[in-house]
Design a protein around this motif. Structure first.
Motif, mmCIF file in Angstrom:
data_model
loop_
_atom_site.group_PDB
_atom_site.id
_atom_site.type_symbol
_atom_site.label_atom_id
_atom_site.label_comp_id
_atom_site.label_asym_id
_atom_site.label_seq_id
_atom_site.Cartn_x
_atom_site.Cartn_y
_atom_site.Cartn_z
ATOM 1 N N GLN A 1 0.815 -1.210 0.000
ATOM 2 C CA GLN A 1 0.000 0.000 0.000
ATOM 3 C C GLN A 1 0.851 1.263 0.000
ATOM 4 O OE1 GLN A 1 -3.133 0.374 -0.459
ATOM 5 N NE2 GLN A 1 -3.409 2.526 0.062
ATOM 6 N N ASP A 2 1.913 1.281 0.797
ATOM 7 C CA ASP A 2 2.718 2.506 0.906
ATOM 8 C C ASP A 2 3.593 2.758 -0.315
ATOM 9 O OD1 ASP A 2 4.591 0.526 1.246
ATOM 10 O OD2 ASP A 2 5.219 1.142 3.255
ATOM 11 N N ALA A 3 3.629 1.803 -1.245
ATOM 12 C CA ALA A 3 4.428 1.981 -2.470
ATOM 13 C C ALA A 3 3.562 2.404 -3.656
ATOM 14 C CB ALA A 3 5.166 0.688 -2.802
ATOM 15 N N ARG A 4 2.265 2.545 -3.428
ATOM 16 C CA ARG A 4 1.361 2.858 -4.542
ATOM 17 C C ARG A 4 1.106 4.352 -4.640
ATOM 18 N NH1 ARG A 4 -3.634 0.910 -5.247
ATOM 19 N NH2 ARG A 4 -4.218 0.816 -3.039
ATOM 20 N N ASN A 5 1.111 4.843 -5.873
ATOM 21 C CA ASN A 5 0.879 6.252 -6.136
ATOM 22 C C ASN A 5 0.240 6.372 -7.513
ATOM 23 O OD1 ASN A 5 1.998 8.817 -7.657
ATOM 24 N ND2 ASN A 5 1.990 9.339 -5.474
ATOM 25 N N PHE A 6 -0.905 7.030 -7.594
ATOM 26 C CA PHE A 6 -1.649 7.024 -8.856
ATOM 27 C C PHE A 6 -0.918 7.753 -9.974
ATOM 28 C CE2 PHE A 6 -4.868 8.682 -11.825
ATOM 29 C CZ PHE A 6 -5.349 7.462 -12.295
ATOM 30 N N ASP A 7 -0.255 8.863 -9.672
ATOM 31 C CA ASP A 7 0.482 9.582 -10.718
ATOM 32 C C ASP A 7 1.570 8.700 -11.308
ATOM 33 O OD1 ASP A 7 -1.092 11.815 -10.460
ATOM 34 O OD2 ASP A 7 0.261 12.832 -9.066
ATOM 35 N N ASP A 8 2.283 8.007 -10.426
ATOM 36 C CA ASP A 8 3.330 7.094 -10.884
ATOM 37 C C ASP A 8 2.721 5.951 -11.698
ATOM 38 O OD1 ASP A 8 6.009 5.759 -10.818
ATOM 39 O OD2 ASP A 8 4.922 4.329 -9.574
ATOM 40 N N PHE A 9 1.612 5.398 -11.215
ATOM 41 C CA PHE A 9 0.910 4.338 -11.935
ATOM 42 C C PHE A 9 0.502 4.819 -13.329
ATOM 43 C CE2 PHE A 9 -3.315 2.733 -13.155
ATOM 44 C CZ PHE A 9 -3.048 1.380 -13.286
ATOM 45 N N SER A 10 -0.012 6.037 -13.423
ATOM 46 C CA SER A 10 -0.487 6.570 -14.708
ATOM 47 C C SER A 10 0.646 6.665 -15.722
ATOM 48 C CB SER A 10 -1.130 7.944 -14.506
ATOM 49 O OG SER A 10 -2.260 7.842 -13.671
ATOM 50 N N LYS A 11 1.841 7.088 -15.262
ATOM 51 C CA LYS A 11 2.991 7.185 -16.163
ATOM 52 C C LYS A 11 3.390 5.806 -16.674
ATOM 53 C CE LYS A 11 4.808 11.315 -13.873
ATOM 54 N NZ LYS A 11 5.799 11.815 -12.901
ATOM 55 N N ARG A 12 3.415 4.834 -15.759
ATOM 56 C CA ARG A 12 3.762 3.474 -16.182
ATOM 57 C C ARG A 12 2.704 2.897 -17.112
ATOM 58 N NH1 ARG A 12 3.351 0.512 -11.729
ATOM 59 N NH2 ARG A 12 2.923 2.225 -10.271
ATOM 60 N N LEU A 13 1.444 3.235 -16.851
ATOM 61 C CA LEU A 13 0.352 2.723 -17.674
ATOM 62 C C LEU A 13 0.440 3.231 -19.116
ATOM 63 C CD1 LEU A 13 -2.269 1.112 -17.900
ATOM 64 C CD2 LEU A 13 -3.506 3.147 -17.116
ATOM 65 N N GLU A 14 0.840 4.484 -19.297
ATOM 66 C CA GLU A 14 0.961 5.027 -20.657
ATOM 67 C C GLU A 14 1.964 4.228 -21.474
ATOM 68 O OE1 GLU A 14 -0.854 7.334 -22.359
ATOM 69 O OE2 GLU A 14 -2.090 6.986 -20.582
ATOM 70 N N ILE A 15 3.061 3.815 -20.840
ATOM 71 C CA ILE A 15 4.042 2.971 -21.534
ATOM 72 C C ILE A 15 3.454 1.587 -21.764
ATOM 73 C CG2 ILE A 15 6.374 2.009 -21.437
ATOM 74 C CD1 ILE A 15 6.193 5.092 -21.580
ATOM 75 N N HIS A 16 2.743 1.095 -20.766
ATOM 76 C CA HIS A 16 2.178 -0.259 -20.819
ATOM 77 C C HIS A 16 1.146 -0.403 -21.935
ATOM 78 C CE1 HIS A 16 1.462 -4.182 -19.011
ATOM 79 N NE2 HIS A 16 0.158 -3.953 -19.029
ATOM 80 N N LYS A 17 0.489 0.679 -22.273
ATOM 81 C CA LYS A 17 -0.536 0.614 -23.324
ATOM 82 C C LYS A 17 0.051 0.153 -24.658
ATOM 83 C CE LYS A 17 -3.726 3.987 -21.329
ATOM 84 N NZ LYS A 17 -4.294 5.366 -21.429
ATOM 85 N N LYS A 18 1.321 0.442 -24.882
ATOM 86 C CA LYS A 18 1.971 -0.023 -26.110
ATOM 87 C C LYS A 18 2.015 -1.556 -26.119
ATOM 88 C CE LYS A 18 4.922 4.108 -26.255
ATOM 89 N NZ LYS A 18 6.313 4.609 -26.119
ATOM 90 N N ARG A 19 2.213 -2.149 -24.949
ATOM 91 C CA ARG A 19 2.208 -3.612 -24.862
ATOM 92 C C ARG A 19 0.811 -4.156 -25.135
ATOM 93 N NH1 ARG A 19 4.874 -2.490 -19.170
ATOM 94 N NH2 ARG A 19 6.947 -1.842 -19.844
ATOM 95 N N LEU A 20 -0.194 -3.478 -24.571
ATOM 96 C CA LEU A 20 -1.576 -3.909 -24.813
ATOM 97 C C LEU A 20 -1.928 -3.820 -26.297
ATOM 98 C CD1 LEU A 20 -3.430 -2.226 -21.799
ATOM 99 C CD2 LEU A 20 -2.566 -4.568 -21.968
ATOM 100 N N ASP A 21 -1.363 -2.826 -26.982
ATOM 101 C CA ASP A 21 -1.597 -2.711 -28.422
ATOM 102 C C ASP A 21 -1.066 -3.942 -29.158
ATOM 103 O OD1 ASP A 21 -2.756 -0.226 -28.047
ATOM 104 O OD2 ASP A 21 -0.920 0.895 -28.509
ATOM 105 N N TYR A 22 0.150 -4.370 -28.794
ATOM 106 C CA TYR A 22 0.713 -5.565 -29.421
ATOM 107 C C TYR A 22 -0.118 -6.813 -29.090
ATOM 108 C CZ TYR A 22 5.019 -3.497 -31.255
ATOM 109 O OH TYR A 22 5.928 -2.766 -31.990
ATOM 110 N N LEU A 23 -0.737 -6.818 -27.916
ATOM 111 C CA LEU A 23 -1.566 -7.949 -27.497
ATOM 112 C C LEU A 23 -2.984 -7.855 -28.041
ATOM 113 C CD1 LEU A 23 -0.331 -8.151 -23.799
ATOM 114 C CD2 LEU A 23 0.119 -9.839 -25.602
ATOM 115 N N ASN A 24 -3.255 -6.781 -28.816
ATOM 116 C CA ASN A 24 -4.561 -6.594 -29.458
ATOM 117 C C ASN A 24 -5.696 -6.530 -28.436
ATOM 118 O OD1 ASN A 24 -6.134 -6.174 -31.780
ATOM 119 N ND2 ASN A 24 -6.711 -8.336 -31.870
ATOM 120 N N VAL A 25 -5.458 -5.741 -27.384
ATOM 121 C CA VAL A 25 -6.465 -5.556 -26.339
ATOM 122 C C VAL A 25 -7.243 -4.280 -26.621
ATOM 123 C CG1 VAL A 25 -6.859 -5.238 -23.867
ATOM 124 C CG2 VAL A 25 -5.020 -6.748 -24.656
ATOM 125 N N ASN A 26 -8.547 -4.379 -26.619
ATOM 126 C CA ASN A 26 -9.402 -3.237 -26.904
ATOM 127 C C ASN A 26 -9.682 -2.435 -25.625
ATOM 128 O OD1 ASN A 26 -11.146 -1.651 -28.635
ATOM 129 N ND2 ASN A 26 -12.838 -2.528 -27.478
#
Length: 551
Positions: A505-530
């Motif tokens: 819990q103490d390691a979670r931060n939404f702003d940090d999560f959001s930045k990582r998620l933007e990069i992660h979306k490229k992976r979801l694109d390759y996985l053909n996730v809608n």
């Protein structure tokens, strides 16, 4: 001085952003320390497997196969130690637990260490996320620098139960999609797939002893179109069922990805589809019912007769033969008591058993099932309504109507899975309804999902808190008629819940999560996730079929 200060702040923020982009892991590891340099995959990579466990070698082969697809170069898998390449190293005695792992990346070598195969599997998921997003491609990608940033990772999950429920009772989804759904759970280190198989609107699993469940109960004449208040229908038959062979295949597929499948067979409510085939299990054997075409809660429910218990025990016997999971989900939610109150049989049974009201009658019903399932070496899970009238001795509670049910169950020393509507119902709107496909209602943006803390430590003692096993995101399907729409509602919100279940819990931060998620979306694109906001759904707006007609 001011200029110097602002320059330092700017450099610091840039460094933080670069760090998030370089180490965009989801869920965030327990501990990650960046190191200098990068590891570059050689033209002919090698994967050395130190462990003698054939499961570990299989996981190494999974990594090799994916690397071969994306890079065009097939790694050689060898035994023993290696001073270069990728090494799967035994970590016996290091107390990492069954799902924990360490991952060390240096310019010379990559080492994944774990005590159990599942730990190696999760180490592989993190390693792939450290690689360029193209590693998730199903075909060779040219022009990519196949490098991995140096780092050390020590990682163990916060909770042992990290799951998602998919409602395949209201809409039937093909086996290929069920496998894809499981794949996505595993890639985000979720370990439980709750497969909701039966509903008022359809029974979607083969039970050989009761063929009418597939002949009659598996298909409805039409489905609701638009909001419930519209009373509009698509006038198209809908249905299908998973054969027992298909179920075995899916269970094996999930096991290979360390995902446990928990089946749900609804009782005593949400059973109109059953009563359409076997009306003798309800209020009146002469009552003619059809598989429901309306969403919502229905008064027609199973009656606590001996014939009903025989039916359910026979069904559950076949279900348990298909699913090796410790848990069997028996629903227990939203069971109206109207027919029970009006029934002379039910009132007489209550008097005979010394039950003060219909809630205790439901508890009697659930306890009968609990006793049977326990006799087979399994345990039941039920939605939090099973608390009403007294909780079955061995039951685990899935708390959905807020967290109060979970707190009450934990105080009674019962295990709990937190799944409240306010944070975990992924069929709710995630943006302005005017811009979104029709759905059931509610509003649950990703930042709200991410903010959930399942521990409720302020309401429980330390000992009681141990009964909170984890968290689950639910995807109910009343308004999700296609696999396309399921992914749109589930992702990326389900990734936020994955981090809730894995990361401290103490390691979670939404702003940090959001930045990582933007990069992660490229992976979801390759996985053909809608996913919500994906390039493949920029014009996505589900339109109900043209033949939609008023009732």
């Amino acid at each position: 001085m001011k200029k110097l200060f602002f320059c330092l702040i700017t450099l610091f923020m840039a460094a933080q952003t670069t760090h998030a982009q370089t180490y965009a892991l989801l869920p965030k590891p327990t501990h990650l320390e960046a190191q200098k340099g990068t590891y570059t995959l050689p033209a002919t990579p090698t994967i050395a497997v130190q462990s003698a466990d054939p499961e570990v070698r299989r996981i190494a082969q999974v990594l090799a196969d994916q690397m071969a697809k994306a890079t065009g170069s097939t790694p050689a898998i060898t035994g023993g130690k290696s001073s270069k390449g990728i090494l799967f190293a035994d970590a016996k005695g290091k107390k990492l637990g069954p799902e924990g792992y360490t991952l060390t990346v240096s310019p010379k070598q990559i080492i994944i260490s774990a005590e159990q195969p599942q730990g190696f599997f999760y180490g592989v998921q993190s390693l792939m996320q450290l690689m360029p997003a193209a590693i998730f491609s199903s075909t060779k990608v040219s022009g990519v620098a196949w490098t991995v940033p140096a780092c050390t990772i020590d990682d163990t999950p916060r909770y042992g139960y990290r799951g998602s429920m998919l409602d395949a009772g209201r809409y039937f989804y093909p086996v290929a999609f069920i496998k894809k759904y499981i794949d996505l759970l595993a890639r985000h280190k979720m370990n439980t797939f709750h497969w909701h198989l039966t509903e008022d609107q359809g029974w979607h699993i083969e039970i050989k002893k009761y063929p009418k469940l597939t002949e009659v109960s598996s298909v409805r004449k039409k489905s609701m179109a638009g909001h419930y208040k519209d009373h509009a229908y698509d006038n198209k038959p809908h249905g299908g069922f998973y054969t027992q062979d298909e179920v075995r295949d899916v269970v094996k597929y999930a096991q290979e990805r360390f995902v446990t499948i928990i089946p749900e067979i609804e009782m005593p409510g949400h059973s109109v589809a059953v009563l359409a085939a076997y009306p003798e299990l309800g209020s009146n054997p002469d009552k003619i019912l059809e598989v429901s075409t309306n969403w919502g809660v229905h008064d027609d429910v199973l009656f606590p007769r001996e014939e009903t218990f025989t039916f359910l025990e026979n069904v559950l016997t076949e279900v348990m033969a298909l699913f090796p999971s410790q848990y069997i989900h028996i629903g227990g939610d939203e069971c109206p008591k109207t027919q029970w109150k009006q029934s002379r049989f039910c009132q007489a049974l209550m008097k005979e058993k010394g039950l003060k009201d219909e809630h205790e009658l439901q508890s009697y019903f659930i306890q009968r099932i609990d006793k049977f399932v326990t006799s087979k070496g399994r345990r039941i899970i039920g939605w939090d309504e099973i608390l009403e009238g007294g909780l079955s001795p061995n039951a685990t509670v899935m708390s959905w109507r807020g967290i109060s049910g979970g707190i009450a169950a934990a105080r009674q020393n019962h295990d709990v899975i937190m799944s409240p509507t306010t944070y975990c119902y992924l069929d709710y709107y995630q943006a302005d309804p005017k811009t979104q496909p029709v759905t059931i209602g509610g509003f649950l943006p990703i930042e709200k999902v991410y903010s959930f803390n399942p521990s409720v430590t302020d309401s429980l003692t330390a000992e009681q808190s141990k009964h909170v096993l984890g968290v689950q995101g639910n995807v109910w399907s009343e308004y999700l008629p296609t696999t396309h729409s399921v992914e749109y509602m589930a992702y990326p919100r389900l990734i936020a819940l994955a981090e809730t279940g894995w990361t401290p819990q103490d390691a979670r931060n939404f702003d940090d999560f959001s930045k990582r998620l933007e990069i992660h979306k490229k992976r979801l694109d390759y996985l053909n996730v809608n996913y919500f906001g994906a390039p493949i759904n920029n014009t996505f707006q589900y339109v109900w079929p043209k033949e939609t007609a008023k009732k």
